[in-house]
Motif scaffolding. Structure first.
Motif, PDB file in Angstrom:
ATOM      1  N   PHE A   1       0.841  -1.188   0.000  1.00  0.00           N
ATOM      2  CA  PHE A   1       0.000   0.000   0.000  1.00  0.00           C
ATOM      3  C   PHE A   1       0.880   1.243   0.000  1.00  0.00           C
ATOM      4  O   PHE A   1       1.990   1.231   0.547  1.00  0.00           O
ATOM      5  CB  PHE A   1      -0.892   0.032   1.246  1.00  0.00           C
ATOM      6  CG  PHE A   1      -2.045  -0.928   1.200  1.00  0.00           C
ATOM      7  CD1 PHE A   1      -3.136  -0.689   0.383  1.00  0.00           C
ATOM      8  CD2 PHE A   1      -2.041  -2.072   1.984  1.00  0.00           C
ATOM      9  CE1 PHE A   1      -4.204  -1.570   0.341  1.00  0.00           C
ATOM     10  CE2 PHE A   1      -3.103  -2.962   1.956  1.00  0.00           C
ATOM     11  CZ  PHE A   1      -4.185  -2.705   1.129  1.00  0.00           C
ATOM     12  N   ILE A   2       0.369   2.304  -0.609  1.00  0.00           N
ATOM     13  CA  ILE A   2       1.053   3.590  -0.565  1.00  0.00           C
ATOM     14  C   ILE A   2       0.053   4.651  -0.132  1.00  0.00           C
ATOM     15  O   ILE A   2      -1.147   4.542  -0.392  1.00  0.00           O
ATOM     16  CB  ILE A   2       1.656   3.978  -1.937  1.00  0.00           C
ATOM     17  CG1 ILE A   2       0.547   4.116  -3.000  1.00  0.00           C
ATOM     18  CG2 ILE A   2       2.713   2.972  -2.366  1.00  0.00           C
ATOM     19  CD1 ILE A   2       1.030   4.727  -4.308  1.00  0.00           C
ATOM     20  N   TYR A   3       0.547   5.658   0.562  1.00  0.00           N
ATOM     21  CA  TYR A   3      -0.275   6.812   0.916  1.00  0.00           C
ATOM     22  C   TYR A   3      -0.329   7.710  -0.310  1.00  0.00           C
ATOM     23  O   TYR A   3       0.702   8.056  -0.883  1.00  0.00           O
ATOM     24  CB  TYR A   3       0.352   7.537   2.103  1.00  0.00           C
ATOM     25  CG  TYR A   3      -0.274   8.875   2.435  1.00  0.00           C
ATOM     26  CD1 TYR A   3      -1.638   8.988   2.707  1.00  0.00           C
ATOM     27  CD2 TYR A   3       0.513  10.028   2.493  1.00  0.00           C
ATOM     28  CE1 TYR A   3      -2.201  10.215   3.023  1.00  0.00           C
ATOM     29  CE2 TYR A   3      -0.042  11.254   2.818  1.00  0.00           C
ATOM     30  CZ  TYR A   3      -1.399  11.346   3.080  1.00  0.00           C
ATOM     31  OH  TYR A   3      -1.955  12.561   3.392  1.00  0.00           O
ATOM     32  N   ASP A   4      -1.532   8.080  -0.739  1.00  0.00           N
ATOM     33  CA  ASP A   4      -1.680   8.794  -2.002  1.00  0.00           C
ATOM     34  C   ASP A   4      -2.693   9.934  -1.878  1.00  0.00           C
ATOM     35  O   ASP A   4      -3.821   9.832  -2.366  1.00  0.00           O
ATOM     36  CB  ASP A   4      -2.111   7.811  -3.097  1.00  0.00           C
ATOM     37  CG  ASP A   4      -2.243   8.475  -4.452  1.00  0.00           C
ATOM     38  OD1 ASP A   4      -1.469   9.404  -4.728  1.00  0.00           O
ATOM     39  OD2 ASP A   4      -3.125   8.067  -5.231  1.00  0.00           O
TER      40      ASP A   4
ATOM     41  N   GLY B   1      -0.063   9.694   7.299  1.00  0.00           N
ATOM     42  CA  GLY B   1       0.059   8.909   6.079  1.00  0.00           C
ATOM     43  C   GLY B   1       1.492   8.686   5.644  1.00  0.00           C
ATOM     44  O   GLY B   1       1.825   7.629   5.098  1.00  0.00           O
ATOM     45  N   ASN B   2       2.337   9.680   5.879  1.00  0.00           N
ATOM     46  CA  ASN B   2       3.738   9.562   5.472  1.00  0.00           C
ATOM     47  C   ASN B   2       4.570   8.722   6.431  1.00  0.00           C
ATOM     48  O   ASN B   2       5.728   8.417   6.138  1.00  0.00           O
ATOM     49  CB  ASN B   2       4.356  10.953   5.324  1.00  0.00           C
ATOM     50  CG  ASN B   2       3.894  11.652   4.054  1.00  0.00           C
ATOM     51  OD1 ASN B   2       3.906  11.061   2.978  1.00  0.00           O
ATOM     52  ND2 ASN B   2       3.481  12.906   4.175  1.00  0.00           N
TER      53      ASN B   2
ATOM     54  N   ASN C   1       2.294   3.322   9.933  1.00  0.00           N
ATOM     55  CA  ASN C   1       0.834   3.371  10.029  1.00  0.00           C
ATOM     56  C   ASN C   1       0.139   2.688   8.855  1.00  0.00           C
ATOM     57  O   ASN C   1      -1.083   2.544   8.861  1.00  0.00           O
ATOM     58  CB  ASN C   1       0.362   4.830  10.085  1.00  0.00           C
ATOM     59  CG  ASN C   1       0.790   5.531  11.356  1.00  0.00           C
ATOM     60  OD1 ASN C   1       0.779   4.938  12.427  1.00  0.00           O
ATOM     61  ND2 ASN C   1       1.181   6.796  11.238  1.00  0.00           N
ATOM     62  N   ILE C   2       0.912   2.282   7.853  1.00  0.00           N
ATOM     63  CA  ILE C   2       0.331   1.659   6.661  1.00  0.00           C
ATOM     64  C   ILE C   2       0.312   0.145   6.844  1.00  0.00           C
ATOM     65  O   ILE C   2       1.353  -0.471   7.077  1.00  0.00           O
ATOM     66  CB  ILE C   2       1.131   2.036   5.402  1.00  0.00           C
ATOM     67  CG1 ILE C   2       1.059   3.557   5.191  1.00  0.00           C
ATOM     68  CG2 ILE C   2       0.595   1.299   4.179  1.00  0.00           C
ATOM     69  CD1 ILE C   2       1.833   4.047   3.984  1.00  0.00           C
TER      70      ILE C   2
ATOM     71  N   GLY D   1      -4.033  -6.020   6.357  1.00  0.00           N
ATOM     72  CA  GLY D   1      -5.014  -4.956   6.544  1.00  0.00           C
ATOM     73  C   GLY D   1      -5.281  -4.296   5.205  1.00  0.00           C
ATOM     74  O   GLY D   1      -4.761  -4.706   4.175  1.00  0.00           O
ATOM     75  N   ASN D   2      -6.099  -3.243   5.213  1.00  0.00           N
ATOM     76  CA  ASN D   2      -6.378  -2.530   3.974  1.00  0.00           C
ATOM     77  C   ASN D   2      -6.684  -1.067   4.268  1.00  0.00           C
ATOM     78  O   ASN D   2      -6.410  -0.570   5.363  1.00  0.00           O
ATOM     79  CB  ASN D   2      -7.525  -3.202   3.200  1.00  0.00           C
ATOM     80  CG  ASN D   2      -8.815  -3.269   4.005  1.00  0.00           C
ATOM     81  OD1 ASN D   2      -9.065  -2.460   4.901  1.00  0.00           O
ATOM     82  ND2 ASN D   2      -9.657  -4.237   3.684  1.00  0.00           N
TER      83      ASN D   2
END
Length: 228
Positions: free
Chosen positions: A52-55, A91-92, A96-97, A103-104
């Motif tokens: 996952f990436i924070y976007d 998010g960065n 936390n990801i 998870g999702n």
């Protein structure tokens, strides 16, 4: 005290009903100015099916695949900037990801809301509430929000706008025209692109990047859209 000028909501995309074979609904935290047609969307997605990436991005507040949004706070301009800064920092922080497959995006949203609750941006109990929404369908989330006296705003009724490729009347009149794939409709593709963002993946033989898989699956159509 500065009057509220912005809203903060949880936006939910896709039906997400596991009983009907759906994948989980996509979720994100939206910050928007009252009366604006766009929002600042904070979410995570998995462009490669690996991580996952924070976007964060600016995108339409309303779009065809939005099932609805649950409004959590009305904020002053200063509070909106504070909320955006806090979510950006959250998010960065890669810790936390969630790990893909464990998870999702829903887990990430619940964590982000819990952080905002701790900072006093949203009401007490919101973090636990959204943690309890993980893996529920969008319909169940709507019902829970309304039962909890939260403000819910339905999204568009249809996932497609524009002239269809063929009409029932055409068949009746013997003038059937070929029905193209919905994914090829320019209006639909533009709306999906507003959610998916930049394409990701390896280069194709034609020197073009393949269309990224949707970051959520709301129906069998979406799960197969980019395989065709």
């Amino acid at each position: 005290m500065e009057s509220p000028t912005h809203g903060l909501s949880i936006n939910i995309y896709g039906r997400g009903d596991a009983k009907l074979g759906d994948g989980p609904s996509h979720m994100g935290v939206a910050i928007y100015k009252h009366g604006s047609s766009t929002c600042e969307m904070h979410h995570i997605r998995n462009p490669t099916d690996e991580d996952f990436i924070y976007d964060p991005r600016t995108q339409p507040l309303e779009d065809p695949v939005l099932k609805g949004r649950c409004e959590l706070s009305s904020l002053s301009s200063e509070q909106a900037q504070q909320a955006a800064s806090l979510i950006s920092a959250f998010g960065n922080d890669e810790s936390n990801i969630p790990e893909f497959g464990v998870g999702n995006c829903q887990d990430w949203v619940a964590g982000a809301v819990g952080m905002l609750e701790h900072a006093g941006i949203v009401s007490l109990g919101e973090g636990e509430f959204w943690k309890s929404m993980i893996n529920k369908s969008s319909g169940e989330m709507k019902n829970e929000c309304l039962q909890g006296k939260k403000k819910w705003i339905d999204g568009p009724e249809s996932t497609y706008e524009g002239e269809p490729d063929a009409k029932f009347a055409d068949r009746e009149q013997g003038t059937v025209k070929p029905v193209g794939k919905l994914a090829q409709n320019e209006v639909f593709r533009a709306r999906m692109q507003s959610l998916l963002g930049p394409k990701a993946g390896r280069e194709t033989d034609h020197g073009e990047k393949p269309v990224e898989r949707p970051f959520y699956v709301s129906s069998p159509f979406f799960s197969k859209m980019n395989d065709e």
